[in-house]
Structure formats: C-alpha cells, structure tokens
Scaffold this active site. Structure first.
Site, PDB file in Angstrom:
ATOM      1  N   ASP A 197      24.302 -31.738 -25.084  1.00  0.00           N
ATOM      2  CA  ASP A 197      24.775 -30.655 -25.945  1.00  0.00           C
ATOM      3  C   ASP A 197      24.779 -29.286 -25.273  1.00  0.00           C
ATOM      4  O   ASP A 197      23.905 -28.472 -25.551  1.00  0.00           O
ATOM      5  CB  ASP A 197      23.892 -30.602 -27.199  1.00  0.00           C
ATOM      6  CG  ASP A 197      24.473 -29.691 -28.267  1.00  0.00           C
ATOM      7  OD1 ASP A 197      25.584 -29.189 -28.057  1.00  0.00           O
ATOM      8  OD2 ASP A 197      23.811 -29.489 -29.296  1.00  0.00           O
TER       9      ASP A 197
ATOM     10  N   GLU B  11      25.713 -35.222 -37.094  1.00  0.00           N
ATOM     11  CA  GLU B  11      24.833 -34.191 -37.666  1.00  0.00           C
ATOM     12  C   GLU B  11      25.072 -34.019 -39.153  1.00  0.00           C
ATOM     13  O   GLU B  11      25.184 -32.908 -39.660  1.00  0.00           O
ATOM     14  CB  GLU B  11      25.027 -32.866 -36.930  1.00  0.00           C
ATOM     15  CG  GLU B  11      24.702 -32.959 -35.442  1.00  0.00           C
ATOM     16  CD  GLU B  11      24.693 -31.624 -34.711  1.00  0.00           C
ATOM     17  OE1 GLU B  11      25.465 -30.737 -35.094  1.00  0.00           O
ATOM     18  OE2 GLU B  11      23.896 -31.494 -33.760  1.00  0.00           O
TER      19      GLU B  11
ATOM     20  N   GLU C 215      25.195 -20.295 -26.854  1.00  0.00           N
ATOM     21  CA  GLU C 215      24.136 -20.804 -27.736  1.00  0.00           C
ATOM     22  C   GLU C 215      22.854 -21.112 -26.974  1.00  0.00           C
ATOM     23  O   GLU C 215      21.764 -20.742 -27.407  1.00  0.00           O
ATOM     24  CB  GLU C 215      24.633 -22.073 -28.452  1.00  0.00           C
ATOM     25  CG  GLU C 215      23.554 -22.755 -29.267  1.00  0.00           C
ATOM     26  CD  GLU C 215      24.031 -24.024 -29.974  1.00  0.00           C
ATOM     27  OE1 GLU C 215      25.218 -24.369 -29.869  1.00  0.00           O
ATOM     28  OE2 GLU C 215      23.194 -24.652 -30.651  1.00  0.00           O
TER      29      GLU C 215
HETATM   30  O1  GCW Z   1      25.111 -27.500 -30.254  1.00  0.00           O
HETATM   31  C1  GCW Z   1      25.146 -27.949 -31.575  1.00  0.00           C
HETATM   32  C2  GCW Z   1      24.949 -26.737 -32.404  1.00  0.00           C
HETATM   33  C3  GCW Z   1      25.510 -26.856 -33.793  1.00  0.00           C
HETATM   34  C4  GCW Z   1      26.956 -27.319 -33.684  1.00  0.00           C
HETATM   35  C5  GCW Z   1      26.985 -28.671 -32.983  1.00  0.00           C
HETATM   36  C6  GCW Z   1      28.405 -29.185 -32.779  1.00  0.00           C
HETATM   37  C7  GCW Z   1      28.806 -26.747 -35.078  1.00  0.00           C
HETATM   38  O2  GCW Z   1      23.586 -26.430 -32.432  1.00  0.00           O
HETATM   39  O3  GCW Z   1      25.407 -25.602 -34.407  1.00  0.00           O
HETATM   40  O4  GCW Z   1      27.583 -27.389 -34.941  1.00  0.00           O
HETATM   41  O5  GCW Z   1      26.407 -28.531 -31.705  1.00  0.00           O
HETATM   42  O6  GCW Z   1      28.922 -29.001 -31.681  1.00  0.00           O
HETATM   43  O7  GCW Z   1      28.972 -29.762 -33.679  1.00  0.00           O
END
Ligand code: GCW
Length: 686
Positions: free
Chosen positions: A338, A265, A366
């Site tokens: 995720d 990311e 989240e």
């Molecule tokens: O789930 C995603 C989140 C990001 C997060 C990423 C991760 C810290 O939307 O906000 O970043 O995973 O786990 O690195």
C-alpha cells in the site's frame, strides 16, 4: 551621498524577488514577446493553444507559429510533431500538448528540434479522493476544489475559475482525465443534483482535453436505486446501471467511465453475492460499452484473515486473467501492500497477459510525510516503472508491461492519487507541486528521468520572475550553480532520505494509527485488525526482525517471475533495500557492509536524520534566490520534517533496541526523545 543611498534602496527594492504564494504553479506569468499564430481551424482547445502561445512566447520576437493538422502515421493519439515552423498533430488536444511542450522548452532553455512526441499512456488520469461533503481522504492541502459542504450545488464564478486553472495545469503536463470523487465512493455522486455539478465541471475541463470519470459504489442500485440487491447477474441491477449510464452520457457525452473499489476495506462488491470481480466489472463494462466508456477496476484487495496481505491481489486476480471484457482495465498499486515509502513492484504487473492493467501511484504523500515533508516522488515511480518483471523475458519492465509495448492492450492508462486541495498553493507544500508535475510528465513519457523532471520543474517554478528577461549578465549561470544544482540534488535524494529515517532495509508500515504520519512500531490495539498494525509487518522479537516471504515463509516470492523469485528468496542475492520485506533475520546477521543487521539499521536511521539536516542547510543557503514567501514556508516545513525524522529514528531505534538488546553504536548520535514519552504523547493524541 544621499543620492547614492536612495539609488541603492531603489535598486534593492526593484531586485527584491517578488513574493509568490505558489498558486501559479509551474505556469508563472511571462513577459511574452510578440508572436503570430497561424491555424486554419478553430475550436475551444485551439483558442487556448493560441492564447498560451501569445501569453508565454519567449522565442524569437515576431516569429510565426503554424498549428497544423496531419494524418502522419508516426503521430499516435494525442501526440504531436514539434518543428521549427510549429506543431503538427491529429487532434486538438495534440496541438495543445505541442504548444505546452514548445513553451516549456523555450522557458527552460531546451533546444527545439524536429521531433515526434507520443504519449506513453493513452489515459493519464488523476484520481481525486474527494468526498461530496468537501473533505478529502488523505488530502493535506485543504478541502476539495470540486465539492463542498454548504450550499453544495451552487456554482460560483470562483469555482469556475479554479476548475479552469486546475484544467490548465493538468493539460500543461499532459494529464487528460480526472476521477472527481473518492474510491470509497458515496452513492450520492450518482444522484441528479451531483451529476448536474459533474456536468458543470466536465464542461470546464473539456476544452483542455480532460475527460471526467467517477468512482462508483457497487451497492448504488440498492442505496439510491431502491432495488433490493446489487447482484451483478440480476437483470434488474444490470438495467439500473444501463439507465444510470445513459443519463450520465446525456449530460456528458465524452464521459470517461467508472473507477471501482469493490470488496476491499469494507466496500461492497460482487463477492457479497458470491460473484467474482470479473462478474462485477463485466456487468458494468457491458452497460457502458455502447457509449465508449471504460471500467477501471482496482486490484487493491485483502482480507483480515490473510497470513500475508502482500499476496492477496495476485492470488485473487491472476486466476481471472482472460475473463475481463476488453473495456475493463485493472488498476494496480505500484507495490503489493500500500503506497509504502519503499516496496518492490506488485507482482501483478506483467502477470496478467490477457487483461489490460494500469499502474496506480499515490501523488498525495499519505505515507511519505504528507504536506510537511519535502519528498520528491519521481525517483520512487521511476524505480517502479523501470523494475524488470521478467514476465516476457529480460527487459519486461513495469513500464513496458503497462504501456502496450509488450502485450497488446485495448486501452493503456496510468493513475495518480491527487494531492490537490483548496490551499492557495494547491498542494500544501511548495515542493509537493513537483509531484503533481512529475506524475503528469511520467504519464506522458515513462522514459523520462527524475533528474530531467526536477530540472524542468525547478526552472519553471523558481527562476525569479523579474530576471526572466533582460537579466544582468551571468545571473542565470549563477542561479544554476547556486540554486538549481543543490536544490535538484536535494529533491533527488529526498525520497531515499525518507526511507532511511522512516523504514529502511525493506521495513514497511511502521506508522502509528490510521493517520499514517508518525512512527508507531508498537501500535497494535486489540480492536484493530492485525494487518493494519505495524507488528504484523515487522515481526520484531528477540530472535530478529522482518517478514519472512521466502518459500519457507509466506512464499510471496513465488508470485515473482524467475530469476526474481530466486533472487529475492536467497539472502545472497536479495537487494538490501528489500531485505526485511522478504526475510526475517537475526539481529546479529552480517550485512554486506560488514555490520550487523542491528548496526546497519541504526546507521540508516542516522543517515536519514543527517540528510534532512543537510536539506535544511541547502535551503538556507539558497535564500538570495527565492522569494520570501516560499522561502519561509519551505524553511519552516523542513524544520518540522527534521524534528519528525529525529522522532522516527528515536522511536524505532529504542523500540527495536528492546528486542535486539544491543546498544546504539557509539558513533551514532544519541536519541533526544525518550521512548516512553513518545508512546505516551502518541497515545494521548488519540
Ligand atoms: O492507503 C489506503 C488508504 C485509504 C485508501 C485505500 C485505497 C481510499 O489508507 O485511505 O482509501 O488505501 O487505496 O483504497
């Protein structure tokens, strides 16, 4: 008459349940009985153990409790032996954990038998996604308890009290590590001023047996070190990390190590220099080895160009098995995508047999309604830990593949992304505290059931304080029947309810935009990378719905060990709960229930909404057993959850209905929102 009335008023006031703002978590004050604590040694941790016993003892009055050290080989690490006379352990932390266990058993009415309790994982860590400016990535309970924007380096008495309360709560459930900052790490965290604050925090956490860790940004040598490269094979870079690590250990001799999110990311990493994850991790591991530190290297990686994001981590990491130093541990999210409401376990568990691997769970909700929805996450983690990977034959559960019982691991660890902030109740939702509690308890003992955990937590957190002693006959039994049982059931069903009203049958990532709260199966702006948009995952069209990961599709099934590979691949054996995770199916597909896929989807959404309505009902009925403050807060949150669940159902059924071209079955409640209105409101908010 007047006398009787006054008496009645007094009685009612006395029996009124004391208002609680939730700050005391599951550690609410007790009217303790006198106890004599005998311990031949002294240390800050032992002083805490003694104080906890004196403040929380509800066993036999004037009993003696012996806290003793032993060399008994049955006791591992910070484990302990619980017995009629007291606690035996090898370490101070072991004694402290024994004390918390003893008190928990007394306070929840469990028997105290002769028993050895050893932790499942050696390192039980909370990852705080807290930024140096005091904000929290995916935090829903206020700002950071560690960092703040204004006057960032002043340390107030208030800070210290909060850090100490936090440490106590962690220790009471066995958590022994805290990563103090976000994995999307600011290089600033390694600057002198911030490290001074890290030291101050570490000093307060230490007596509670908690080690401090930091997330680091791979490019720090360039950003704060003035170097021109962060190439892990560059001697200047290696040297920079060595010096930095030396400085850290001078401040914090028991520092735990680093957590690294690299080449993920947009974060920098070794691949920026043509090097592998192993090159990057090993360079840091070598630098930190002389001090006994570890590197937790995340496997959460994927690229915009991938056809199936779910395959990426496995594809990148399994070829590196055996190449990592023995003080590197690969941190793997529970599922391959995720932290979705439901995913199958990540195929990386058990697949890297020559590398230490640790699970990463997300305590902050989240993707599960944030601090609005009541969702107890233990069932989700239990589902993952108990999943059989088959990697070492039958019974190779994720738990066994990571806790050292199947493969030898130099280190065993587990991490949870914290849901803690400055809100007076720490977690935003009173029931979100149960997720912090559950993470700690499962990290200590990965064989515990969700039911046991919910039971303990409810007894500790909700039993009316003034009833704790001298209770009128029968009150406790009445409380168990009318409060404990229904509320525990609600907690245990809450995760499945969320799956039902958000994304049932293996659907995933149907969220609108990046905030990951409300529905948005349509959401796909041109400028956003496809694997951040729902259509990438649901692939709905008039032909059907679902992600084809079979061997004629993306072939993600092949990353699983047999017999799972075949089981997931075949429509006859793929469990319904993963159906659309692994298969793209026509709307008319006949389900095991006899319904078509479209109808089944409708029933799941309906069921989810109905479940939340039932939760509202359950909660309203327990009013006499809960203090007003927490009752009203939970009640209003359930109301929001209920309307949000309705929105999810209306949005998803009407949106997918455009493709299925079939009506919502007549026995299902009609939508109350119009799809166009939902999309318009959602777009206007951005
Ligand atoms: O789930 C995603 C989140 C990001 C997060 C990423 C991760 C810290 O939307 O906000 O970043 O995973 O786990 O690195």
């Amino acid at each position: 008459m007047k006398k009787i009335l006054t008496c009645l008023i007094i009685c009612c006031t006395v029996l009124r349940i004391r208002a609680e703002n939730g700050h005391e978590l599951w550690l609410r004050p007790r009217t303790a009985l006198p106890v004599r604590v005998i311990c031949e040694r002294s240390s800050p941790a032992l002083a805490i153990a003694r104080r906890e016993l004196e403040d929380g003892w509800v066993g036999k009055a004037d009993a003696s409790v012996v806290l003793a050290f032993t060399k008994d080989r049955a006791i591992k690490g910070d484990g302990f032996r619980l017995g009629q006379r007291g606690i035996e352990a090898k370490t101070d932390a072991g004694i402290l954990y024994g004390v918390y266990e003893l008190l928990r058993r007394q306070q929840t009415g469990l028997p105290i038998s002769e028993e050895v309790c050893n932790p499942s994982y050696e390192r039980r860590i909370l990852d705080h996604w807290d930024n140096p400016d005091g904000s929290i990535e995916r935090g829903y309970a206020g700002g950071s308890i560690f960092w703040r924007k204004s006057n960032p380096f002043a340390i107030t008495d208030g800070d210290k009290v909060l850090w100490q309360q936090y440490a106590r709560a962690d220790a009471s459930v066995g958590i022994n590590g805290a990563v103090l900052n976000n994995v999307n790490a600011s290089p600033l965290i390694l600057s002198t001023d911030y490290l001074a604050r890290v030291k101050a925090i570490a000093d307060i956490l230490r007596p509670y047996g908690i080690r401090t860790y930091l997330s680091v940004r791979f490019s720090s040598p360039v950003q704060i070190g003035g170097l021109t490269t962060a190439d892990p094979l560059d001697p200047g870079v290696e040297n920079w990390w060595k010096e930095k690590i030396k400085d850290i250990y001078q401040l914090i001799p028991d520092f735990g190590g680093f957590l690294v999110k690299a080449n993920s990311e947009g974060q920098p990493g070794p691949q920026d220099y043509g090097r592998s994850h192993a090159d990057g991790a090993n360079m840091m591991a070598d630098a930190i080895r002389p001090f006994g530190g570890i590197i937790m290297w995340r496997a959460f990686v994927y690229k915009a160009s991938d056809k199936d994001r779910a395959k990426q981590a496995y594809a990148e990491f399994t070829p590196l098995d055996g190449q990592f130093r023995d003080n590197v541990i690969i941190q793997v999210k529970n599922g391959p995508v995720d932290f979705q409401p439901r995913e199958p376990f990540s195929p990386l568990f058990g697949a890297m047999k020559k590398t230490d691997v640790m699970p990463e769970f997300q305590v902050t909700q989240e993707y599960l309604g944030q601090a609005v929805h009541l969702v107890f996450l233990a069932p989700m983690w239990e589902e993952c830990l108990k999943s059989d990977t088959w990697q070492g034959g039958p019974g190779s559960t994720v738990a066994h593949c990571t806790d050292g019982s199947l493969y030898p691991q130099r280190y065993t660890a587990i991490a949870g992304v914290a849901n803690i902030g400055l809100d007076s109740n720490w977690c935003g939702h009173p029931f979100a505290q149960a997720n912090w509690y559950a993470f700690g308890r499962l990290a200590w003992n990965n064989r515990l059931t969700s039911g046991q955990i919910a039971d303990e937590w409810l007894r500790l957190t909700f039993y009316p304080i003034q009833r704790q002693r001298k209770e009128p006959a029968g009150y406790q039994a009445d409380w168990e029947t009318h409060f404990l049982q229904p509320v525990r059931e609600m907690m245990l069903r809450s995760r499945e309810a969320a799956v039902n009203y958000m994304m049932p049958l293996g659907l995933h990532h149907l969220f609108s935009a990046n905030e990951h709260y409300g529905p948005g199966p349509w959401w796909a702006p041109q400028k956003v990378r496809p694997d951040w948009t729902p259509p990438y995952y649901h692939k709905a069209d008039t032909g059907g719905i679902g992600f084809d990961r079979t061997n004629t599709g993306s072939d993600a099934v092949s990353q699983y060990h047999e017999p799972l590979r075949s089981q997931f691949n075949s429509l006859f054996t793929c469990p319904d709960m993963y159906l659309l995770w692994f298969h793209h199916l026509p709307w008319s597909y006949r389900m095991r229930s006899g319904r078509t896929l479209w109808q089944e989807l409708c029933y799941h959404y309906e069921e989810g909404v109905r479940q939340v309505r039932e939760f509202q009902n359950i909660w309203d009925k327990v009013r006499p057993y809960v203090d007003d403050e927490r009752f009203v807060l939970v009640q209003s949150k359930l109301r929001s959850q209920s309307s949000n669940a309705q929105l999810w159902k209306d949005a998803c059924l009407q949106y997918f209905g455009q493709f299925s071209r079939q009506p919502i079955p007549p026995d299902i409640e009609r939508p109350v929102h119009d799809l166009d209105d939902i999309i318009r409101d959602d777009t206007m908010r951005r």
